[in-house]
Scaffold this active site. Structure first.
Site, short mmCIF file in Angstrom:
data_model
loop_
_atom_site.label_atom_id
_atom_site.label_comp_id
_atom_site.label_asym_id
_atom_site.label_seq_id
_atom_site.Cartn_x
_atom_site.Cartn_y
_atom_site.Cartn_z
N ILE A 29 0.86 -1.07 -0.24
CA ILE A 29 -0.06 0.00 0.12
C ILE A 29 0.95 1.23 0.02
O ILE A 29 0.26 2.15 -0.48
CB ILE A 29 -0.92 -0.03 1.24
CG1 ILE A 29 -0.11 0.07 2.59
CG2 ILE A 29 -2.06 -1.43 1.32
CD1 ILE A 29 -1.29 0.57 3.52
N ASP A 30 2.20 1.16 0.48
CA ASP A 30 3.24 2.28 0.53
C ASP A 30 3.57 3.02 -0.91
O ASP A 30 3.90 4.14 -1.02
CB ASP A 30 4.27 1.98 1.26
CG ASP A 30 3.96 1.71 2.75
OD1 ASP A 30 2.93 2.01 3.32
OD2 ASP A 30 4.77 1.17 3.57
N GLY B 10 2.43 4.88 5.94
CA GLY B 10 3.71 5.45 4.92
C GLY B 10 4.76 5.71 5.90
O GLY B 10 4.83 6.58 6.42
N ARG B 11 5.49 4.86 6.20
CA ARG B 11 6.94 4.80 7.13
C ARG B 11 7.97 5.59 6.38
O ARG B 11 8.44 6.71 7.14
CB ARG B 11 7.52 3.45 6.94
CG ARG B 11 7.15 2.56 8.10
CD ARG B 11 8.21 1.38 7.82
NE ARG B 11 7.60 0.27 8.89
CZ ARG B 11 7.45 -1.00 8.20
NH1 ARG B 11 7.88 -1.39 7.14
NH2 ARG B 11 7.09 -1.92 9.08
N ARG C 209 -8.87 16.94 17.00
CA ARG C 209 -9.20 15.52 17.25
C ARG C 209 -8.17 14.85 16.22
O ARG C 209 -7.89 15.35 14.84
CB ARG C 209 -10.47 15.34 16.92
CG ARG C 209 -11.34 16.00 17.94
CD ARG C 209 -11.41 14.96 19.21
NE ARG C 209 -12.69 15.31 19.95
CZ ARG C 209 -12.58 16.28 20.90
NH1 ARG C 209 -11.72 17.29 20.92
NH2 ARG C 209 -13.79 16.53 21.58
N ARG D 124 -5.49 -1.31 4.98
CA ARG D 124 -4.90 -2.57 4.29
C ARG D 124 -6.00 -3.47 4.19
O ARG D 124 -5.69 -4.56 3.23
CB ARG D 124 -3.77 -3.08 5.05
CG ARG D 124 -2.59 -2.33 4.95
CD ARG D 124 -1.23 -3.07 5.12
NE ARG D 124 -1.15 -4.39 6.06
CZ ARG D 124 -0.32 -4.43 6.79
NH1 ARG D 124 0.54 -3.37 7.13
NH2 ARG D 124 -0.33 -5.42 7.39
O1 F6P Z 1 2.81 -2.93 4.59
C1 F6P Z 1 3.32 -1.70 4.72
C2 F6P Z 1 2.88 -0.88 5.99
O2 F6P Z 1 1.45 -1.15 5.92
C3 F6P Z 1 3.27 0.12 6.56
O3 F6P Z 1 2.66 1.36 5.78
C4 F6P Z 1 3.36 0.24 7.74
O4 F6P Z 1 4.07 1.00 8.59
C5 F6P Z 1 3.46 -1.06 8.30
O5 F6P Z 1 3.25 -2.11 7.13
C6 F6P Z 1 2.71 -1.73 9.45
O6 F6P Z 1 3.20 -3.05 9.75
P1 F6P Z 1 2.59 -4.08 10.63
O7 F6P Z 1 1.19 -4.44 10.06
O8 F6P Z 1 3.48 -5.28 10.65
O9 F6P Z 1 2.14 -3.36 11.87
#
Ligand code: F6P
Length: 341
Positions: A126-127, A170-171, A265, A274
């Site tokens: 998704i990123d 979005g890391r 908020r 996801r």
């Molecule tokens: O797959 C990418 C992602 O959804 C990132 O956007 C998010 O930081 C990470 O996975 C979250 O991972 P998890 O589901 O392992 O907490």
């Protein structure tokens, strides 16, 4: 041919469509047989697999998640013995289709270059941050979910004269934040690629307020950071060395309410982005990638990934796809800034 398929890393909508596309073409066109490894790289590591047939893939096209399940297992992190086990279990196959993002495909790429495994990659996340492809499947669905959420937050923000912070995933890449912010008409968009000054955010909100707009929508990627960093961030790492992020929304709520004096908020969209059924776009993209993977297997074009280039699907080197993350170019962000506030 006898082909294995696995899905690794964070799940996303469209994984089942990709599996279906590959299995249908392989069985119908080439008389291939398939096994599905369970839980990403844990499948080949622990020998967890089931046959994948036309029957087992029935009805999966619109289903979210992955029928193969997923994990963030990294055999290379677990040492040589683990890599050997993976190689033994893959040795019974003619080819492996690995569906994943940078981490899963990074393992696939090493198995190809260091151990000669016949592997083909498919880009999902998704990123939308994988190199060598214009897009990954899963992104369009996540973007739609985030945009729908922003639309809904708009009306309640306006009714209550509140500022609303929306934290999206979005890391390292701000594609979801940037595009949902544009599509949802956000007033502030914060992405990991560019540190922000909290005072700039405050000034922007106050300007709107002075012009008679008594609410603002702030979209923040989970990896967005203020200049100087945030006081508290989780320190637990997964097997690929990624920290679990989150908290920027809550932090912004505190800072903005204190500095603007407005009621503020936060909504953290999290894994809602996801889950669920893929958009038509993601179903089509994932299916096309799955079909291309089967052709690549039969051409012996290993160590490659099916990629979207413009409107065409092309095979690119797996190593190129995983070499650098595809982040938001700062000039794209600068263009959008003219819309904000
Ligand atoms: O797959 C990418 C992602 O959804 C990132 O956007 C998010 O930081 C990470 O996975 C979250 O991972 P998890 O589901 O392992 O907490």
């Amino acid at each position: 041919m006898n082909i294995g398929i696995l899905t690794g890393g964070g799940d996303c909508p469209g994984l089942n469509a990709a599996i279906r596309g590959a299995v249908r073409k392989g069985v119908n066109r080439y008389d291939d047989t398939f096994v599905g490894f369970r839980d990403g790289w844990r499948g080949p590591l622990e020998g967890l697999s089931d046959p994948l047939t036309l029957d087992t893939i029935k009805g999966i096209l619109p289903r979210g998640g992955t029928i193969l399940c997923s994990s963030r297992t990294n055999p290379f992190k677990r040492g040589d013995e683990s890599v050997q086990k993976v190689l033994e279990n893959l040795g019974k196959l003619d080819a492996l289709i690995a569906i994943g993002g940078e981490d899963t495909l990074g393992v696939a790429s090493r198995l190809y270059t260091e151990h000669g495994v016949n592997v083909i990659g498919l880009p999902k996340t998704i990123d939308n941050d994988l190199g060598a492809t214009d897009s990954t499947f899963g992104f369009d669905t996540a973007l739609q979910i985030a945009t729908d959420a922003i639309d809904r937050l708009h009306s309640t923000a306006e009714s209550h004269h509140r500022d609303m912070v929306v934290e999206v995933m979005g890391r390292h890449a701000g594609w979801i934040a940037l595009h949902s912010g544009i599509a949802g008409g956000a007033d502030v968009i914060l992405i990991p690629e560019k540190e922000f000054e909290i005072e700039d955010v405050v000034a922007s909100i106050k300007r709107r307020h002075d012009r008679g707009s008594y609410f603002s929508i702030v979209v923040a990627a989970e990896g967005a950071l203020p200049v100087g960093g945030m006081p508290e961030q989780g320190d637990a790492l997964d097997e690929f060395g990624h920290a679990r992020l989150g908290g920027i929304g809550q932090w912004l709520e505190g800072e903005l309410s204190k500095r603007t004096g407005h009621e503020t908020r936060t909504t953290v969209l999290g894994h809602v982005q996801r889950g669920g059924t893929p958009t038509a776009y993601d179903r089509v993209l994932a299916t096309r990638l799955g079909l291309a993977a089967i052709d690549a297997v039969h051409e012996g074009n290993f160590g490659t990934m099916a990629a979207l280039r413009g409107t065409r699907i092309e095979m690119v080197a797996l190593a190129d796809a995983t070499a650098v993350l595809r982040t938001v170019p700062l000039e794209d962000y600068a263009q959008v800034e003219a819309l904000l506030g």
